[in-house]
Design a protein around this motif. Structure first.
Motif, PDB file in Angstrom:
ATOM      1  N   ARG A   1     -28.429  94.930  53.041  1.00  0.00           N
ATOM      2  CA  ARG A   1     -29.024  94.986  51.994  1.00  0.00           C
ATOM      3  C   ARG A   1     -28.559  96.055  51.000  1.00  0.00           C
ATOM      4  O   ARG A   1     -28.153  97.108  51.105  1.00  0.00           O
ATOM      5  N   LEU A   2     -28.631  95.575  49.849  1.00  0.00           N
ATOM      6  CA  LEU A   2     -28.206  96.837  48.782  1.00  0.00           C
ATOM      7  C   LEU A   2     -29.354  97.378  48.216  1.00  0.00           C
ATOM      8  O   LEU A   2     -30.320  97.035  48.382  1.00  0.00           O
ATOM      9  N   HIS A   3     -29.197  98.574  48.379  1.00  0.00           N
ATOM     10  CA  HIS A   3     -30.453  99.928  48.325  1.00  0.00           C
ATOM     11  C   HIS A   3     -30.396  99.398  46.728  1.00  0.00           C
ATOM     12  O   HIS A   3     -31.712  99.980  46.505  1.00  0.00           O
ATOM     13  N   ILE A   4     -30.183  98.557  46.002  1.00  0.00           N
ATOM     14  CA  ILE A   4     -30.866  98.473  44.434  1.00  0.00           C
ATOM     15  C   ILE A   4     -31.626  97.841  44.525  1.00  0.00           C
ATOM     16  O   ILE A   4     -32.007  97.052  43.509  1.00  0.00           O
ATOM     17  N   ASP A   5     -31.258  96.781  45.401  1.00  0.00           N
ATOM     18  CA  ASP A   5     -31.970  95.176  45.661  1.00  0.00           C
ATOM     19  C   ASP A   5     -33.527  95.455  45.442  1.00  0.00           C
ATOM     20  O   ASP A   5     -34.442  95.908  47.015  1.00  0.00           O
ATOM     21  N   GLU A   6     -34.256  95.183  45.108  1.00  0.00           N
ATOM     22  CA  GLU A   6     -35.834  96.109  44.965  1.00  0.00           C
ATOM     23  C   GLU A   6     -36.443  95.219  46.113  1.00  0.00           C
ATOM     24  O   GLU A   6     -37.332  95.614  46.522  1.00  0.00           O
ATOM     25  N   LYS A   7     -35.515  93.924  45.408  1.00  0.00           N
ATOM     26  CA  LYS A   7     -37.258  92.806  46.237  1.00  0.00           C
ATOM     27  C   LYS A   7     -36.971  93.011  47.913  1.00  0.00           C
ATOM     28  O   LYS A   7     -37.640  92.497  48.538  1.00  0.00           O
ATOM     29  N   MET A   8     -35.365  93.043  48.259  1.00  0.00           N
ATOM     30  CA  MET A   8     -35.237  93.404  49.678  1.00  0.00           C
ATOM     31  C   MET A   8     -36.054  95.056  50.231  1.00  0.00           C
ATOM     32  O   MET A   8     -36.223  94.992  50.747  1.00  0.00           O
ATOM     33  N   MET A   9     -35.483  95.651  49.321  1.00  0.00           N
ATOM     34  CA  MET A   9     -35.578  97.154  49.619  1.00  0.00           C
ATOM     35  C   MET A   9     -37.213  97.047  50.101  1.00  0.00           C
ATOM     36  O   MET A   9     -38.243  97.079  50.544  1.00  0.00           O
ATOM     37  N   GLU A  10     -38.048  95.868  48.662  1.00  0.00           N
ATOM     38  CA  GLU A  10     -39.466  95.662  49.075  1.00  0.00           C
ATOM     39  C   GLU A  10     -40.181  95.316  51.030  1.00  0.00           C
ATOM     40  O   GLU A  10     -41.003  95.455  51.633  1.00  0.00           O
ATOM     41  N   GLU A  11     -38.924  94.603  51.295  1.00  0.00           N
ATOM     42  CA  GLU A  11     -39.531  93.628  52.478  1.00  0.00           C
ATOM     43  C   GLU A  11     -39.513  94.651  53.651  1.00  0.00           C
ATOM     44  O   GLU A  11     -39.605  94.840  54.823  1.00  0.00           O
ATOM     45  N   LEU A  12     -38.391  95.946  53.177  1.00  0.00           N
ATOM     46  CA  LEU A  12     -38.373  96.391  54.495  1.00  0.00           C
ATOM     47  C   LEU A  12     -39.789  97.458  54.583  1.00  0.00           C
ATOM     48  O   LEU A  12     -40.467  97.756  55.655  1.00  0.00           O
TER      49      LEU A  12
END
Lengths: 359, 446
Positions: free
Chosen positions: B194-205
């Motif tokens: 995932r891209l480090h600026i993709d907030e939704k995907m970072m939230e998943e982590l």
């Protein structure tokens, strides 16, 4: 939008009959039965998903600008800040400009060239303020990346064979899917050839994409000789009248001589079927890559003669400045850039729009 | 493309001969070259700037050691400072605490997470005696799950059954439970790129982290990453407070400056490096060695270690005895060949030798692994007697050997000739050794 969907459906029906014929042909040739796979249901589903995502109303330049906003912020806002309270362009300013360009991954060589040009113009009083500096930078970078590229004209010959190469993890397979969709939407008959027989599940990955996009795929089992797969795939494309063939190759580091030989072999064998093939050999580069992209371009080019570059992952914070440096050093045209994960996020590269979006 | 930093510095310091101290001006000139070297190695600009300031402080006014030239002196200071920055020792993986230990791998698309998961599982299984459990939690990329399943099969490590319809957070939670029930003691989570600026995907982590409390959260980063490595590392670290870094694709010609940038912004240790496509191509990270590499100076220590790992000391002594008595047979030769191949690919070995990467003639040299296989095949096709006493191999025996090994008589001849030459050479070397002349290995590298 509705029309677009309908057109797709009509095409699917026509395509469906083709597939049946193809499957019969395959059997008679005693090829792998899974060579060509397509389930209309799945493809339909994919179509709906695309539909939901919708098409944004932005023009190309706007969209690119939006996507590259991070880059733009990093570059121009800093260049503006550079001159705050500064009357003239001195040593300090130039050093800061160097920093900005290096941080954008332009590389030492391209940066030094730009700085030299600017220094010269400053001493000749051709640059006096920030607006002029920006203008000159823009012009110079544009010069570096604008390369006359012969039209990527797939009508030249049928089948038009495109080979995709690059190091591991740059996004070759995904890019093929995007290109396949691009041409499929134009009503072309597209075949994907799964010549990455090395990486675990690479074939399955391409198969899944083929299903989503709704195009055909030729594959053999994992571990098969990639050159043999490519040969059979192009043979099939020639026999069945495909318009365009995309050959997906395994990612490999450019320093592995044996693996580079394997690519040369793939190129050689498909020339036995279509002498002018591959019509295009695209090197896929990752925008997050630093100076190593130069080495990648050099070695892939030496081995195969790269005809074009596709740069992926320009939607992150990576500035993709290496694109400037690669285009400038090798004079290989950049054909497409990837600016997102959606299927239509692959755009033909337009140097003017690119520079425009940067500043 | 890249000139050796040592050579560049040597030319800067040419006029400096005989000087007793390094003046600020000398240092500035030298550091300009160091700066270019670091930037060309993709070390982040800001990191380079800070770094050079520190080096300058240390270098100005230093006495030039008698044993070193001024150029070597500066390199030594730069290198020491680099090692210092990279952290002295590499901490082990933290598998302590609750069972099973959970390791979570995160990173951008295409950095090599899935392959690294399998390599890590193999490492834990074969070198740490663990029972790992692989968990495919990438439900987005087509066939990512199949990829991990296939890799699991190859290394005989069980893989959790996930499906693209599942929620990644749930997958991880269920998998850890299953591991606990089945008695696996190390769970490796393969998350989607995932891209480090993709907030939704970072939230998943973040959610996965909150649900399974991993002991290790490892950021997988591509050694070829440019200036952006800093932003990527910063964001992942901010979101997840990572515990370490794995640097992949180190077997190429990237100088790996990203390692320095990432380390500088996160202050987290680099724990492993990926050095090849084979599933055992995962090495423990050594800060001192990458320092040399970033500066373009090769990696002798890794080479020596590789050799030590594969060479049995007892056997080596036995071999030495044989060499001295000039009893080196084709049988021993075959043994050596096998050992070399165990060390890894020839290219990998050569790349660790300093200066090798810079030699233009050698860059285009074709390192033919297949040749080694053929040589071994030829020796395999000989009878034991023939291997011990190659002089008995006559024309008809040669034809038989060629046929048996699928090669030609010419190739058999070549091998026998090379073997004879080698024997002669060994004789000369051992004679030298007896006279007490020591071959100074170090001198080869300067």
């Amino acid at each position: 939008m509705f029309k677009w969907f309908k057109r797709k459906k009509e095409k699917r029906e026509a395509e469906g009959q083709e597939i049946i014929k193809k499957n019969e042909a395959m059997k008679s040739e005693e090829k792998q039965p899974e060579g060509i796979k397509m389930e209309p249901d799945q493809a339909e589903k994919a179509g709906e998903r695309e539909q939901k995502e919708g098409k944004s109303g932005f023009g190309f330049i706007n969209r690119l600008k939006q996507r590259l906003s991070k880059t733009r912020q990093a570059l121009t806002s800093r260049i503006d800040g550079l001159f705050l309270g500064k009357k003239q362009i001195d040593e300090e300013v130039l050093e800061e400009l160097e920093e900005i360009l290096i941080m954008a991954d332009l590389g030492v060589k391209a940066t030094q060239e730009l700085i030299q040009t600017i220094t010269k113009k400053v001493s000749h009083k051709e640059i006096n303020n920030v607006e002029e500096l920006k203008k000159v930078l823009k012009e110079e970078i544009f010069k570096m990346i604008s390369i006359n590229r012969p039209d990527f004209d797939i009508e030249r010959q049928r089948p038009f064979v495109v080979m995709m190469v690059g190091v591991n993890g740059v996004g070759k397979t995904t890019t093929i899917a995007k290109l396949a969709k691009y041409y499929y939407d134009q009503g072309k008959k597209v075949l994907l050839v799964a010549a990455d027989t090395f990486r675990a599940a690479a074939i399955e990955q391409l198969q899944a994409w083929a299903q989503r996009v709704g195009v055909d795929i030729y594959s053999q089992q994992s571990g098969a000789d990639p050159a043999a797969v490519a040969f059979d795939g192009v043979q099939l494309a020639k026999n069945k009248g495909y318009d365009i063939v995309f050959i997906d190759t395994a990612g490999r580091l450019h320093t592995k001589i044996n693996l580079m030989e394997e690519l040369k072999k793939i190129k050689r064998v498909i020339q036995k079927i279509v002498p002018a093939a591959p019509h295009e050999i695209f090197l896929v580069l990752d925008a997050t890559t630093g100076q190593n992209a130069t080495s990648q371009t050099k070695l892939f080019n030496e081995a195969l003669g790269i005809t074009g570059i596709i740069m992926t992952k320009l939607d992150g914070t990576a500035k993709g400045g290496i694109l400037v440096s690669v285009a400038h050093e090798f004079r290989i045209p950049i054909h497409f850039i990837g600016i997102g994960e959606k299927m239509d996020d692959l755009k033909p590269f337009d140097p003017e729009a690119f520079v425009e979006a940067l500043f | 493309m890249f000139e050796n930093l040592s050579d560049k510095l040597a030319s800067v310091f040419k006029k400096l001969k005989g000087k007793g101290h390094l003046t600020e001006d000398d240092i500035n000139k030298a550091l300009k070259e160091v700066k270019l070297a670091l930037l060309e190695a993709d070390v982040n600009y800001k990191v380079v700037k800070d770094f050079l300031n520190r080096v300058k402080e240390k270098a100005v006014g230093q006495e030039v050691l008698k044993s070193l030239t001024p150029a070597q002196q500066v390199i030594k200071i730069v290198r020491d400072e680099l090692v210092n920055l990279m952290g002295g020792t590499t901490p082990e993986l933290n598998l302590k605490g609750k069972v099973p230990a959970v390791l979570m791998l995160v990173g951008l698309q295409g950095s090599g997470k899935t392959t690294t998961c399998a390599k890590l599982a193999k490492f834990l299984k074969s070198k740490r005696g663990r029972h790992p459990f692989l968990v495919p939690a990438d439900v987005y990329r087509p066939a990512a799950i199949e990829q991990l399943q296939k890799l699991g099969e190859q290394i005989k490590v069980p893989v959790y059954h996930s499906s693209p319809e599942d929620n990644p957070v749930e997958i991880c939670f269920q998998a850890v439970n299953e591991a606990r029930q089945k008695g696996y003691d190390a769970v490796i989570l393969d998350t989607a790129g995932r891209l480090h600026i993709d907030e939704k995907m970072m939230e998943e982590l973040k959610q996965i982290k909150a649900r399974v409390y991993p002991q290790e959260i490892l950021l997988v980063a591509d050694a070829m990453t440019g200036q952006d490595a800093v932003n990527v590392a910063k964001n992942f670290n901010k979101a997840l407070d990572i515990t370490g870094i794995i640097l992949t694709k180190m077997e190429g010609d990237a100088r790996g400056g990203a390692a320095l940038s990432i380390k500088a912004v996160t202050q987290k240790p680099i724990k492993f490096i990926g050095v090849g496509e084979k599933l055992d191509a995962l090495d423990v990270f050594h800060p001192d060695r990458i320092a040399s590499r970033i500066l373009g100076m090769g990696d002798v220590l890794s080479l020596i270690e590789k050799a030590q790992e594969t060479i049995d000391i007892e056997k080596a002594k036995e071999l030495e005895k044989k060499l001295r008595k000039n009893e080196f047979t084709l049988e021993d030769f075959r043994e050596q060949l096998r050992r070399i191949r165990k060390m890894g690919s020839l290219e990998q070995i050569l790349s660790m030798i300093p200066g090798f990467g810079q030699l233009k003639e050698l860059k285009n040299m074709n390192v033919d692994e297949k040749q080694l296989v053929r040589i071994e095949a030829i020796i395999n096709s000989m009878t034991k007697q023939e291997r011990l006493r190659p002089e008995i191999i006559n024309g008809s025996r040669r034809r038989r050997i060629a046929k048996g090994s699928g090669t030609t008589v010419q190739e058999v001849n070549r091998l026998l000739k090379e073997y004879a030459q080698m024997k002669k050479m060994i004789k000369r070397f051992t004679k030298m050794g007896k006279k007490g002349k020591r071959i100074n290995l170090a001198s080869l590298f300067h």
